[in-house]
Design a protein around this motif. Sequence first.
Motif, PDB file in Angstrom:
ATOM      1  N   SER A  46       0.856  -1.164   0.165  1.00  0.00           N
ATOM      2  CA  SER A  46       0.079  -0.001  -0.116  1.00  0.00           C
ATOM      3  C   SER A  46       1.002   1.262  -0.094  1.00  0.00           C
ATOM      4  O   SER A  46       2.001   1.246   0.364  1.00  0.00           O
ATOM      5  N   ALA A  47       0.242   2.503  -0.407  1.00  0.00           N
ATOM      6  CA  ALA A  47       1.193   3.798  -0.404  1.00  0.00           C
ATOM      7  C   ALA A  47       1.637   4.018   1.081  1.00  0.00           C
ATOM      8  O   ALA A  47       2.631   4.268   1.204  1.00  0.00           O
ATOM      9  N   LEU A  48       0.738   3.520   2.078  1.00  0.00           N
ATOM     10  CA  LEU A  48       1.471   3.744   3.538  1.00  0.00           C
ATOM     11  C   LEU A  48       2.876   2.887   3.690  1.00  0.00           C
ATOM     12  O   LEU A  48       3.762   3.375   4.162  1.00  0.00           O
ATOM     13  N   ASN A  49       2.575   1.687   3.313  1.00  0.00           N
ATOM     14  CA  ASN A  49       3.606   0.837   3.461  1.00  0.00           C
ATOM     15  C   ASN A  49       4.945   1.091   2.690  1.00  0.00           C
ATOM     16  O   ASN A  49       6.167   0.719   2.948  1.00  0.00           O
ATOM     17  N   GLN A  50       4.714   1.698   1.422  1.00  0.00           N
ATOM     18  CA  GLN A  50       5.674   1.929   0.634  1.00  0.00           C
ATOM     19  C   GLN A  50       6.403   3.009   1.364  1.00  0.00           C
ATOM     20  O   GLN A  50       7.494   3.200   1.130  1.00  0.00           O
ATOM     21  N   ARG A  51       5.784   4.081   1.763  1.00  0.00           N
ATOM     22  CA  ARG A  51       6.430   5.235   2.486  1.00  0.00           C
ATOM     23  C   ARG A  51       7.076   4.654   3.814  1.00  0.00           C
ATOM     24  O   ARG A  51       8.389   5.148   3.886  1.00  0.00           O
ATOM     25  N   ARG A  52       6.783   3.773   4.334  1.00  0.00           N
ATOM     26  CA  ARG A  52       7.653   3.103   5.685  1.00  0.00           C
ATOM     27  C   ARG A  52       8.758   2.551   4.900  1.00  0.00           C
ATOM     28  O   ARG A  52       9.821   2.572   5.698  1.00  0.00           O
ATOM     29  N   TRP A  53       8.520   1.776   3.945  1.00  0.00           N
ATOM     30  CA  TRP A  53       9.939   1.173   3.713  1.00  0.00           C
ATOM     31  C   TRP A  53      10.815   1.989   2.866  1.00  0.00           C
ATOM     32  O   TRP A  53      12.181   1.861   3.160  1.00  0.00           O
ATOM     33  N   ARG A  54      10.393   3.026   2.248  1.00  0.00           N
ATOM     34  CA  ARG A  54      11.457   4.150   1.688  1.00  0.00           C
ATOM     35  C   ARG A  54      11.994   4.745   3.015  1.00  0.00           C
ATOM     36  O   ARG A  54      13.176   5.081   2.837  1.00  0.00           O
ATOM     37  N   ASN A  55      11.338   5.013   4.160  1.00  0.00           N
ATOM     38  CA  ASN A  55      12.121   5.621   5.268  1.00  0.00           C
ATOM     39  C   ASN A  55      13.054   4.741   5.933  1.00  0.00           C
ATOM     40  O   ASN A  55      14.114   5.147   5.983  1.00  0.00           O
TER      41      ASN A  55
END
Length: 368
Positions: A4-13
């Motif tokens: 999901s978009a939220l988990n993608q952001r977490r992975w990028r962080n």
Amino acid sequence: MALSALNQRRWRNFRANRRAYLSLIVFSVLFGLSLLAEFIANDKPLLIRHAGQFYAPILRFYPETAFGGDFQTEAIYRDPGVQCLIIAAGDPTCWDDPVGVIADAQDGQIAGTPIEKGWIIWPLVPYSFNTINDIDGAAPSAPDSKHWLGTDDTARDVLARVIYGFRLSVAFALLTTFFTSIIGITAGAVQGYFGGLVDLTFQRLIELWGAIPTLYVIIIVAAIVPMNFWLLVGLMTLFGWTALVGVVRAEFLRARNFEYVRAARALGVSDRVIMLRHVLPNAMVTTLTLLPFITTGAIATLASLDFLGFGLPSAAPSLGELTLQAKQNLQAPWLGFTAFFTFALMLSLMVFVFEGVRDAFDPRKTFQ
């Protein structure tokens, strides 16, 4: 399955946190290799060719008679006589002069008679964690070309025990953390979300449960029944789940009266969905903050129990038992250095990884 978009952001962080990302790579490689410990450090060959057939002793049981021996028991592959039988196509003179017969068999013939020479492929470390080795001098022996980290006081290879011990310690810590988190988060969520009498009752029970001396209970259990891996995981989970209850309870108490929670209740959303989908994500940051301490604490507890003699059996590849040997054999400093650097590397990598996960779940933190 796409994130999901939220988990993608977490992975990028998480990836942007170089220390955590590199620690994850190093830890994954080390733990992955330790999962293959039987193929890296073992006193059984990986592959054997004998009399035109292939054998995989690391995967299957083969009696000595399969190679021309006399016994139906499993072949002792480190015995020169058994190695001679394999290489020299079961020549019966192997038991008289195995070294000489092997030397003759290297030319593909024995006493002028052509043979189909066999061969043996050994693991990188040809010793298991419980292999008693023949060494020159007294044990523990110093590192050499055969035993890269030396041997312990019972002539077992230290490197092999470290490989198996690393896997054992990490698996113990991860399993204990997983089960502890499931129970602790569930108990804290129920307390904080419903409050009132449920919260009051749970709090009193937790106060009583937390007053039980965990070490004494483990010592008593170890005196009654033989300790093993799963029993120790169960005992640690039984008394360790209360560590997460406080922070999860506080987050649920704070969030249960937020407007979006009250709106979800008014729309008829079930309590289970509200707790899992709307409130729990807000509690994850504070929960993940404690996970490094629970994980490293589990490793330290296992090492301490093994050091005191109340943990796993002495034959188990325990890093705590290696530390005890270092204490008892001060004339063998390689034991102490090995135990120290193994613990330091393992705990540092795990803490850095969990710190990265915690920051990745924190919506207030972003990395460039």
